[in-house]
Design a protein around this motif. Structure first.
Motif, PDB file in Angstrom:
ATOM      1  N   VAL A  12       0.839  -1.207   0.000  1.00 32.52           N
ATOM      2  CA  VAL A  12       0.000   0.000   0.000  1.00 32.52           C
ATOM      3  C   VAL A  12       0.870   1.252   0.000  1.00 32.52           C
ATOM      4  CG1 VAL A  12      -1.644   1.351   1.372  1.00 32.52           C
ATOM      5  CG2 VAL A  12      -2.008  -1.104   1.058  1.00 32.52           C
ATOM      6  N   LEU A  13       1.864   1.286   0.869  1.00 31.59           N
ATOM      7  CA  LEU A  13       2.742   2.461   0.944  1.00 31.59           C
ATOM      8  C   LEU A  13       3.542   2.644  -0.345  1.00 31.59           C
ATOM      9  CD1 LEU A  13       3.954   2.133   4.636  1.00 31.59           C
ATOM     10  CD2 LEU A  13       2.376   3.844   3.721  1.00 31.59           C
ATOM     11  N   ASN A  14       4.040   1.557  -0.900  1.00 32.98           N
ATOM     12  CA  ASN A  14       4.798   1.664  -2.152  1.00 32.98           C
ATOM     13  C   ASN A  14       3.900   2.100  -3.304  1.00 32.98           C
ATOM     14  OD1 ASN A  14       7.497   1.113  -1.369  1.00 32.98           O
ATOM     15  ND2 ASN A  14       6.976  -1.030  -1.120  1.00 32.98           N
ATOM     16  N   PHE A  15       2.655   1.641  -3.314  1.00 35.96           N
ATOM     17  CA  PHE A  15       1.683   2.081  -4.319  1.00 35.96           C
ATOM     18  C   PHE A  15       1.490   3.590  -4.226  1.00 35.96           C
ATOM     19  CE2 PHE A  15      -2.790   3.162  -5.167  1.00 35.96           C
ATOM     20  CZ  PHE A  15      -2.860   2.859  -6.518  1.00 35.96           C
ATOM     21  N   LEU A  16       1.323   4.090  -3.010  1.00 34.55           N
ATOM     22  CA  LEU A  16       1.124   5.534  -2.819  1.00 34.55           C
ATOM     23  C   LEU A  16       2.379   6.316  -3.218  1.00 34.55           C
ATOM     24  CD1 LEU A  16      -0.924   5.465   0.473  1.00 34.55           C
ATOM     25  CD2 LEU A  16      -1.755   6.131  -1.791  1.00 34.55           C
ATOM     26  N   LEU A  17       3.551   5.770  -2.944  1.00 38.65           N
ATOM     27  CA  LEU A  17       4.792   6.433  -3.369  1.00 38.65           C
ATOM     28  C   LEU A  17       4.852   6.513  -4.891  1.00 38.65           C
ATOM     29  CD1 LEU A  17       7.382   4.871  -0.904  1.00 38.65           C
ATOM     30  CD2 LEU A  17       6.662   7.261  -0.984  1.00 38.65           C
ATOM     31  N   THR A  18       4.459   5.449  -5.563  1.00 39.35           N
ATOM     32  CA  THR A  18       4.438   5.448  -7.026  1.00 39.35           C
ATOM     33  C   THR A  18       3.462   6.497  -7.545  1.00 39.35           C
ATOM     34  OG1 THR A  18       5.045   3.123  -7.086  1.00 39.35           O
ATOM     35  CG2 THR A  18       4.005   4.004  -9.069  1.00 39.35           C
ATOM     36  N   ARG A  19       2.304   6.601  -6.904  1.00 42.08           N
ATOM     37  CA  ARG A  19       1.312   7.600  -7.298  1.00 42.08           C
ATOM     38  C   ARG A  19       1.858   9.016  -7.082  1.00 42.08           C
ATOM     39  NH1 ARG A  19      -3.659   5.577  -9.437  1.00 42.08           N
ATOM     40  NH2 ARG A  19      -4.848   7.114  -8.291  1.00 42.08           N
ATOM     41  N   MET A  20       2.587   9.208  -5.988  1.00 37.52           N
ATOM     42  CA  MET A  20       3.192  10.515  -5.722  1.00 37.52           C
ATOM     43  C   MET A  20       4.159  10.892  -6.836  1.00 37.52           C
ATOM     44  SD  MET A  20       4.400  11.139  -1.851  1.00 37.52           S
ATOM     45  CE  MET A  20       3.953   9.651  -1.023  1.00 37.52           C
ATOM     46  N   GLN A  21       5.012   9.927  -7.206  1.00 37.38           N
ATOM     47  CA  GLN A  21       5.996  10.186  -8.261  1.00 37.38           C
ATOM     48  C   GLN A  21       5.313  10.520  -9.581  1.00 37.38           C
ATOM     49  OE1 GLN A  21       8.394   6.523  -7.688  1.00 37.38           O
ATOM     50  NE2 GLN A  21      10.122   7.930  -7.644  1.00 37.38           N
ATOM     51  N   ALA A  22       4.136   9.951  -9.806  1.00 41.70           N
ATOM     52  CA  ALA A  22       3.401  10.196 -11.051  1.00 41.70           C
ATOM     53  C   ALA A  22       2.573  11.479 -10.981  1.00 41.70           C
ATOM     54  CB  ALA A  22       2.489   9.008 -11.350  1.00 41.70           C
ATOM     55  N   GLY A  23       2.581  12.139  -9.827  1.00 42.38           N
ATOM     56  CA  GLY A  23       1.892  13.416  -9.697  1.00 42.38           C
ATOM     57  C   GLY A  23       0.398  13.333  -9.414  1.00 42.38           C
ATOM     58  N   PHE A  24      -0.063  12.199  -8.914  1.00 48.72           N
ATOM     59  CA  PHE A  24      -1.484  12.072  -8.601  1.00 48.72           C
ATOM     60  C   PHE A  24      -1.852  12.979  -7.428  1.00 48.72           C
ATOM     61  CE2 PHE A  24      -1.139   8.416 -11.226  1.00 48.72           C
ATOM     62  CZ  PHE A  24      -2.419   8.121 -11.668  1.00 48.72           C
ATOM     63  N   PRO A  25      -2.996  13.665  -7.536  1.00 47.68           N
ATOM     64  CA  PRO A  25      -3.419  14.521  -6.423  1.00 47.68           C
ATOM     65  C   PRO A  25      -3.733  13.676  -5.187  1.00 47.68           C
ATOM     66  CG  PRO A  25      -5.131  14.408  -8.102  1.00 47.68           C
ATOM     67  CD  PRO A  25      -3.930  13.682  -8.643  1.00 47.68           C
ATOM     68  N   ASN A  26      -3.443  14.232  -4.048  1.00 54.41           N
ATOM     69  CA  ASN A  26      -3.726  13.615  -2.741  1.00 54.41           C
ATOM     70  C   ASN A  26      -2.873  12.400  -2.391  1.00 54.41           C
ATOM     71  OD1 ASN A  26      -5.767  15.497  -2.100  1.00 54.41           O
ATOM     72  ND2 ASN A  26      -7.220  14.343  -3.339  1.00 54.41           N
ATOM     73  N   GLU A  68       0.320  12.182  -1.610  1.00 54.37           N
ATOM     74  CA  GLU A  68       1.173  12.439  -0.435  1.00 54.37           C
ATOM     75  C   GLU A  68       0.328  12.514   0.824  1.00 54.37           C
ATOM     76  OE1 GLU A  68       4.654  15.467   1.149  1.00 54.37           O
ATOM     77  OE2 GLU A  68       4.035  15.552  -0.937  1.00 54.37           O
ATOM     78  N   ARG A  69      -0.846  13.140   0.728  1.00 56.92           N
ATOM     79  CA  ARG A  69      -1.746  13.230   1.879  1.00 56.92           C
ATOM     80  C   ARG A  69      -2.176  11.831   2.315  1.00 56.92           C
ATOM     81  NH1 ARG A  69      -7.207  13.236   2.282  1.00 56.92           N
ATOM     82  NH2 ARG A  69      -8.056  14.171   4.152  1.00 56.92           N
ATOM     83  N   ASN A  70      -2.548  10.981   1.349  1.00 62.20           N
ATOM     84  CA  ASN A  70      -2.981   9.626   1.678  1.00 62.20           C
ATOM     85  C   ASN A  70      -1.843   8.807   2.279  1.00 62.20           C
ATOM     86  OD1 ASN A  70      -5.559  10.188   0.770  1.00 62.20           O
ATOM     87  ND2 ASN A  70      -5.173   9.395  -1.276  1.00 62.20           N
ATOM     88  N   PHE A  71      -0.629   9.002   1.776  1.00 66.36           N
ATOM     89  CA  PHE A  71       0.554   8.344   2.337  1.00 66.36           C
ATOM     90  C   PHE A  71       0.678   8.709   3.822  1.00 66.36           C
ATOM     91  CE2 PHE A  71       5.238   8.331   3.042  1.00 66.36           C
ATOM     92  CZ  PHE A  71       5.521   7.016   2.702  1.00 66.36           C
ATOM     93  N   GLY A  72       0.535   9.997   4.109  1.00 62.07           N
ATOM     94  CA  GLY A  72       0.610  10.459   5.499  1.00 62.07           C
ATOM     95  C   GLY A  72      -0.504   9.878   6.361  1.00 62.07           C
ATOM     96  N   LEU A  73      -1.695   9.785   5.817  1.00 61.64           N
ATOM     97  CA  LEU A  73      -2.820   9.228   6.574  1.00 61.64           C
ATOM     98  C   LEU A  73      -2.600   7.750   6.906  1.00 61.64           C
ATOM     99  CD1 LEU A  73      -5.858  10.878   4.737  1.00 61.64           C
ATOM    100  CD2 LEU A  73      -5.022  11.395   7.038  1.00 61.64           C
ATOM    101  N   VAL A  74      -2.088   6.997   5.945  1.00 59.49           N
ATOM    102  CA  VAL A  74      -1.801   5.578   6.193  1.00 59.49           C
ATOM    103  C   VAL A  74      -0.713   5.445   7.259  1.00 59.49           C
ATOM    104  CG1 VAL A  74      -0.895   3.437   5.172  1.00 59.49           C
ATOM    105  CG2 VAL A  74      -2.586   4.795   3.935  1.00 59.49           C
TER     106      VAL A  74
END
Length: 71
Positions: free
Chosen positions: A24-38, A40-46
């Motif tokens: 889950v965390l690595n998925f969110l990191l990948t999304r962050m790198q791709a510029g998906f909105p929220n 980084e926020r979701n990473f922090g929430l998890v």
């Protein structure tokens, strides 16, 4: 990107026995790198939830947030 690589390595160290949470965390990191909105926020929430559940410490959650905030 270096912060993301460091975050991935640190996540593997902190929760070696939790493959689902690592994924889950690595998925969110990948999304962050791709510029998906929220992403980084979701990473922090998890991370906050993991700290509340006692899976990582609040300090470890802060450390991981700091690593990716620099990206």
């Amino acid at each position: 990107a270096e912060g993301v690589s460091q975050a991935r390595a640190r996540i593997a160290e902190l929760i070696p026995d939790r493959p689902f949470l690592r994924a889950v965390l690595n998925f969110l990191l990948t999304r962050m790198q791709a510029g998906f909105p929220n992403a980084e926020r979701n990473f922090g929430l998890v991370l906050d939830l993991m700290a509340q559940l006692g899976l990582i410490t609040p300090q470890e959650a802060s450390e991981l947030k700091s690593l990716v905030a620099a990206c």
